[in-house]
Design a protein around this motif. Structure first.
Motif, PDB file in Angstrom:
ATOM      1  N   LEU A  57       0.858  -1.180   0.000  1.00 52.00           N
ATOM      2  CA  LEU A  57       0.000   0.000   0.000  1.00 52.00           C
ATOM      3  C   LEU A  57       0.898   1.234   0.000  1.00 52.00           C
ATOM      4  O   LEU A  57       1.854   1.307   0.766  1.00 52.00           O
ATOM      5  N   PRO A  58       0.629   2.227  -0.844  1.00 54.02           N
ATOM      6  CA  PRO A  58       1.503   3.411  -0.881  1.00 54.02           C
ATOM      7  C   PRO A  58       1.582   4.092   0.480  1.00 54.02           C
ATOM      8  O   PRO A  58       0.558   4.379   1.101  1.00 54.02           O
ATOM      9  N   LEU A  59       2.795   4.348   0.941  1.00 54.90           N
ATOM     10  CA  LEU A  59       2.960   4.987   2.241  1.00 54.90           C
ATOM     11  C   LEU A  59       2.558   6.458   2.210  1.00 54.90           C
ATOM     12  O   LEU A  59       2.328   7.053   3.262  1.00 54.90           O
ATOM     13  N   PHE A  60       2.455   7.041   1.004  1.00 56.13           N
ATOM     14  CA  PHE A  60       1.988   8.432   0.951  1.00 56.13           C
ATOM     15  C   PHE A  60       0.487   8.526   1.228  1.00 56.13           C
ATOM     16  O   PHE A  60      -0.042   9.612   1.454  1.00 56.13           O
ATOM     17  N   HIS A  61      -0.200   7.376   1.205  1.00 57.82           N
ATOM     18  CA  HIS A  61      -1.624   7.336   1.516  1.00 57.82           C
ATOM     19  C   HIS A  61      -1.782   6.920   2.970  1.00 57.82           C
ATOM     20  O   HIS A  61      -1.028   6.097   3.483  1.00 57.82           O
ATOM     21  N   ILE A  62      -2.785   7.453   3.643  1.00 60.41           N
ATOM     22  CA  ILE A  62      -2.902   7.239   5.085  1.00 60.41           C
ATOM     23  C   ILE A  62      -3.170   5.777   5.442  1.00 60.41           C
ATOM     24  O   ILE A  62      -2.758   5.309   6.504  1.00 60.41           O
ATOM     25  N   PHE A  63      -3.835   5.006   4.580  1.00 62.60           N
ATOM     26  CA  PHE A  63      -4.085   3.595   4.850  1.00 62.60           C
ATOM     27  C   PHE A  63      -2.755   2.853   5.000  1.00 62.60           C
ATOM     28  O   PHE A  63      -2.501   2.158   5.981  1.00 62.60           O
ATOM     29  N   GLY A  64      -1.865   3.026   4.017  1.00 61.50           N
ATOM     30  CA  GLY A  64      -0.563   2.379   4.091  1.00 61.50           C
ATOM     31  C   GLY A  64       0.288   2.936   5.213  1.00 61.50           C
ATOM     32  O   GLY A  64       0.984   2.196   5.915  1.00 61.50           O
ATOM     33  N   GLN A  65       0.238   4.254   5.384  1.00 62.12           N
ATOM     34  CA  GLN A  65       1.068   4.921   6.389  1.00 62.12           C
ATOM     35  C   GLN A  65       0.778   4.409   7.798  1.00 62.12           C
ATOM     36  O   GLN A  65       1.694   4.104   8.568  1.00 62.12           O
ATOM     37  N   THR A  66      -0.507   4.305   8.145  1.00 66.13           N
ATOM     38  CA  THR A  66      -0.874   3.860   9.493  1.00 66.13           C
ATOM     39  C   THR A  66      -0.716   2.358   9.659  1.00 66.13           C
ATOM     40  O   THR A  66      -0.087   1.888  10.615  1.00 66.13           O
ATOM     41  N   THR A  67      -1.284   1.582   8.725  1.00 66.59           N
ATOM     42  CA  THR A  67      -1.349   0.132   8.941  1.00 66.59           C
ATOM     43  C   THR A  67      -0.077  -0.606   8.564  1.00 66.59           C
ATOM     44  O   THR A  67       0.199  -1.676   9.103  1.00 66.59           O
ATOM     45  N   MET A  68       0.711  -0.036   7.636  1.00 67.15           N
ATOM     46  CA  MET A  68       1.880  -0.753   7.141  1.00 67.15           C
ATOM     47  C   MET A  68       3.206  -0.082   7.482  1.00 67.15           C
ATOM     48  O   MET A  68       4.258  -0.588   7.128  1.00 67.15           O
ATOM     49  N   MET A  69       3.168   1.066   8.172  1.00 64.57           N
ATOM     50  CA  MET A  69       4.413   1.671   8.658  1.00 64.57           C
ATOM     51  C   MET A  69       4.314   1.954  10.154  1.00 64.57           C
ATOM     52  O   MET A  69       5.080   1.414  10.956  1.00 64.57           O
ATOM     53  N   ASN A  70       3.367   2.772  10.555  1.00 65.89           N
ATOM     54  CA  ASN A  70       3.294   3.146  11.972  1.00 65.89           C
ATOM     55  C   ASN A  70       2.928   1.973  12.877  1.00 65.89           C
ATOM     56  O   ASN A  70       3.489   1.820  13.972  1.00 65.89           O
ATOM     57  N   THR A  71       1.989   1.127  12.431  1.00 60.46           N
ATOM     58  CA  THR A  71       1.592  -0.011  13.267  1.00 60.46           C
ATOM     59  C   THR A  71       2.707  -1.037  13.421  1.00 60.46           C
ATOM     60  O   THR A  71       2.993  -1.472  14.545  1.00 60.46           O
ATOM     61  N   PRO A  72       3.382  -1.459  12.344  1.00 61.12           N
ATOM     62  CA  PRO A  72       4.502  -2.392  12.561  1.00 61.12           C
ATOM     63  C   PRO A  72       5.621  -1.785  13.407  1.00 61.12           C
ATOM     64  O   PRO A  72       6.255  -2.496  14.187  1.00 61.12           O
ATOM     65  N   LEU A  73       5.857  -0.480  13.293  1.00 59.74           N
ATOM     66  CA  LEU A  73       6.863   0.138  14.146  1.00 59.74           C
ATOM     67  C   LEU A  73       6.423   0.088  15.607  1.00 59.74           C
ATOM     68  O   LEU A  73       7.248  -0.139  16.507  1.00 59.74           O
ATOM     69  N   PHE A  74       5.139   0.287  15.858  1.00 52.27           N
ATOM     70  CA  PHE A  74       4.617   0.177  17.217  1.00 52.27           C
ATOM     71  C   PHE A  74       4.875  -1.222  17.773  1.00 52.27           C
ATOM     72  O   PHE A  74       5.160  -1.388  18.958  1.00 52.27           O
ATOM     73  N   ARG A  75       4.783  -2.233  16.902  1.00 56.09           N
ATOM     74  CA  ARG A  75       4.999  -3.626  17.309  1.00 56.09           C
ATOM     75  C   ARG A  75       6.469  -4.035  17.262  1.00 56.09           C
ATOM     76  O   ARG A  75       6.816  -5.161  17.587  1.00 56.09           O
ATOM     77  N   GLN A  76       7.340  -3.120  16.795  1.00 56.53           N
ATOM     78  CA  GLN A  76       8.750  -3.413  16.553  1.00 56.53           C
ATOM     79  C   GLN A  76       8.900  -4.611  15.615  1.00 56.53           C
ATOM     80  O   GLN A  76       9.685  -5.541  15.838  1.00 56.53           O
ATOM     81  N   ALA A  77       8.092  -4.573  14.565  1.00 60.37           N
ATOM     82  CA  ALA A  77       8.113  -5.607  13.537  1.00 60.37           C
ATOM     83  C   ALA A  77       9.007  -5.168  12.378  1.00 60.37           C
ATOM     84  O   ALA A  77       9.593  -4.083  12.395  1.00 60.37           O
ATOM     85  N   THR A  78       9.095  -6.019  11.368  1.00 59.70           N
ATOM     86  CA  THR A  78       9.874  -5.717  10.168  1.00 59.70           C
ATOM     87  C   THR A  78       8.936  -5.310   9.039  1.00 59.70           C
ATOM     88  O   THR A  78       7.910  -5.962   8.813  1.00 59.70           O
ATOM     89  N   VAL A 135       8.609  -4.991   5.121  1.00 62.77           N
ATOM     90  CA  VAL A 135       9.149  -5.373   3.820  1.00 62.77           C
ATOM     91  C   VAL A 135       8.465  -4.497   2.774  1.00 62.77           C
ATOM     92  O   VAL A 135       7.248  -4.561   2.592  1.00 62.77           O
ATOM     93  N   LEU A 136       9.240  -3.657   2.108  1.00 59.26           N
ATOM     94  CA  LEU A 136       8.691  -2.669   1.180  1.00 59.26           C
ATOM     95  C   LEU A 136       8.593  -3.227  -0.240  1.00 59.26           C
ATOM     96  O   LEU A 136       9.525  -3.855  -0.739  1.00 59.26           O
ATOM     97  N   GLN A 137       7.472  -2.985  -0.876  1.00 57.10           N
ATOM     98  CA  GLN A 137       7.296  -3.258  -2.305  1.00 57.10           C
ATOM     99  C   GLN A 137       6.924  -1.936  -2.953  1.00 57.10           C
ATOM    100  O   GLN A 137       5.918  -1.317  -2.597  1.00 57.10           O
ATOM    101  N   ALA A 138       7.752  -1.478  -3.892  1.00 57.78           N
ATOM    102  CA  ALA A 138       7.587  -0.126  -4.434  1.00 57.78           C
ATOM    103  C   ALA A 138       6.317   0.030  -5.257  1.00 57.78           C
ATOM    104  O   ALA A 138       5.693   1.091  -5.261  1.00 57.78           O
ATOM    105  N   ARG A 139       5.925  -1.029  -5.933  1.00 62.93           N
ATOM    106  CA  ARG A 139       4.732  -0.958  -6.791  1.00 62.93           C
ATOM    107  C   ARG A 139       4.085  -2.329  -6.811  1.00 62.93           C
ATOM    108  O   ARG A 139       4.781  -3.338  -6.967  1.00 62.93           O
ATOM    109  N   PHE A 140       2.764  -2.367  -6.668  1.00 62.14           N
ATOM    110  CA  PHE A 140       2.102  -3.668  -6.565  1.00 62.14           C
ATOM    111  C   PHE A 140       2.187  -4.468  -7.852  1.00 62.14           C
ATOM    112  O   PHE A 140       1.916  -3.978  -8.952  1.00 62.14           O
TER     113      PHE A 140
END
Length: 517
Positions: free
Chosen positions: A220-241, A243-248
């Motif tokens: 999910l694009p991190l510039f969009h809030i869906f990706g930003q919250t669920t796929m960046m901020n949430t895994p950081l909260f969990r201290q998870a890893t 894995v970035l995919q630039a384009r689906f």
């Protein structure tokens, strides 16, 4: 005091050597990502960026995104993520509207000359004083953009330690621009508290991994809030890893799921459709064994599509609901809740959030509805930046009206009917495209459906369906219309069908219906 950058800083303190970001063959630890973000913060301060200043960021899903995002937050600045598909004049508009003082932009490629567009826009906006080119590979010090400095030149010599700026919980952290389907895009002001609470509560809705490495696939694009919250901020909260995919790409996503043993995936419905349509050879059983959580959002998930995903991967897709203005998660159809998950529902409001149905006058709609969803809680934006009139239209006594039409059952579960603006008025009757799409998707020869209203001399609007057929299917327009006529009321079924090999989509994977009308 609260600064969202603590998400990264806490991981760097607690698990400094754990993989934070994986991108291709790059494997970056929490300590390293935090150090580079510190260097970005120091660079910004050296260029005069102060608390509350805006820093624009135009980047696909690469390590640059968290570097700059958290570096700007550490400096006390407000991040302005930009859609990477914007044209030059659109970038200039966002820079002017936000008052951005700095712009970080990915160089791009011949197919997507983001850097050229961004630098041209930067030079048109006098208030924006600092431009940094994000080159395609780490360590590049000479920019392909004539006259621009690269990221690696900018942070060279900057200290790896930085004392994070003191910000208040209700200070704006991120300015998320709406898609602008009606009028010019508006910047939703999301606070440090909005985003921190949404990450923390999203964390509780994902399955625990019982000691297995927690690994999120961020496509999910991190510039969009869906990706930003669920796929960046949430895994950081969990201290998870992460894995970035630039384009689906469905095959690449499945390869990453298998190789990286992905435990959490989130996508919009068309991404799940893309996974099902992948052509390569994949160990689906192995993917299913690793995957503990699959989440869908962005637009309603057709029941038939959800069923196919469960059949192929052995995992139930959880559906969430929210908007840019709600950080975004507002409700979740959680199998672990007391009432369990209900098919096709967006579930119940998340902890600390209220939802209700209202009419066009903002008055409460009792019972089942339908009505427009209104939301109140810790996730609701402060307002639209410098848009008091637009803010007043959607916010009243803390309640945000969403523009989404829903019904509510006796247990309080919400079911999206459709977007208010997508509703078709045919001969005086309301037709909700989602209902028609759900029906058409149940046809064995239909792979994907999008329904819109087109102008009609006597009915006002007519129902038209755009269809992607299943591979090898020879379904005709007459056959599908005749079939739909048996499934739907006379005013609902599509009289016009157009077959396509693909459908126009936004950068986030939503079907772009305004281009189909």
């Amino acid at each position: 005091m609260l600064n969202l950058s603590v998400l990264l800083e806490d991981g760097a303190r607690r698990t400094p050597d754990r993989e934070c970001v994986v991108f291709g063959d790059q494997r970056l630890s929490y300590s390293l990502v935090n150090t580079i973000a510190n260097q970005v913060a120091a660079f910004l301060v050296s260029r005069g960026i102060q608390r509350g200043d805006k820093v624009a960021l135009a980047s696909p899903n690469t390590p640059y995104f968290p570097f700059v995002y958290f570096g700007a937050l550490k400096a006390g600045a407000v991040v302005v993520p930009l859609n990477i598909l914007l044209a030059g004049p659109e970038i200039a508009y966002h820079l002017r509207d936000s008052g951005a003082k700095a712009l970080f932009a990915f160089t791009g490629s011949p197919d997507l000359p983001l850097g050229e567009r961004a630098f041209e826009a930067f030079n048109e906006v006098e208030e924006c004083e600092t431009y940094v080119d994000l080159p395609p590979a780490a360590g590049i010090t000479e920019s392909a953009i004539d006259g621009a400095e690269t990221f690696w030149t900018a942070i060279a010599g900057q200290p790896g330690q930085f004392e994070t700026a003191l910000t208040e919980a209700d200070d704006t952290a991120v300015l998320i621009y709406t898609s602008g389907t009606t009028g010019r895009p508006k910047g939703a002001e999301l606070t440090h508290s909005n985003l921190m609470m949404n990450a923390a509560i999203s964390h509780t809705m994902y399955e625990e991994t019982d000691g297995v490495d927690d690994r999120f696939l961020a496509v999910l694009p991190l510039f969009h809030i869906f990706g930003q919250t669920t796929m960046m901020n949430t895994p950081l909260f969990r201290q998870a890893t992460i894995v970035l995919q630039a384009r689906f790409d469905g095959d690449e996503a499945l390869d990453l799921m298998e190789r990286e043993k992905i435990t959490v995936f989130a996508g919009v419905p068309t991404m799940y459709w893309g996974l099902l349509g992948a052509k390569g050879e994949h160990d689906v059983a192995a993917i299913g064994r690793s995957l503990t959580t699959a989440v869908s959002g962005g637009s309603p998930l057709p029941a038939e599509l959800a069923k196919k995903v469960t059949e192929q991967f052995g995992i139930e897709v959880k559906e969430g609901y929210g908007l840019s203005e709600t950080s975004p998660v507002a409700s979740f159809n959680d199998p672990n809740s007391e009432g369990g998950a209900k098919p096709t529902s967006i579930g119940l409001p998340i902890w600390g959030v209220e939802m209700k149905l209202v009419d066009e006058d903002f008055k409460d709609v009792e019972g089942e509805g339908p009505g427009e969803i209104a939301i109140r809680g810790h996730n609701v934006m402060k307002g639209y930046y410098n848009r008091p009139d637009a803010t007043a239209e959607v916010l009243q006594n803390g309640w945000f009206r969403t523009g989404d039409i829903a019904r509510r059952d006796e247990d309080g579960y919400f079911f999206i009917v459709d977007r208010a603006k997508d509703m078709i008025l045919r001969g005086g009757y309301n037709v909700y495209p989602r209902e028609v799409e759900e029906t058409l998707m149940a046809h064995p020869d239909v792979s994907l459906a999008a329904v819109v209203g087109i102008s009609h001399e006597t009915h006002g609007e007519e129902v038209k369906a755009y269809i992607i057929r299943e591979e090898g299917a020879s379904l005709t327009e007459k056959e599908l219309v005749d079939w739909a006529k048996e499934q739907l009321a006379g005013y609902k079924y599509p009289r016009v069908v157009e077959f396509r090999d693909n459908l126009p989509m936004t950068a986030t994977g939503k079907i772009l219906k305004r281009e189909l009308r």
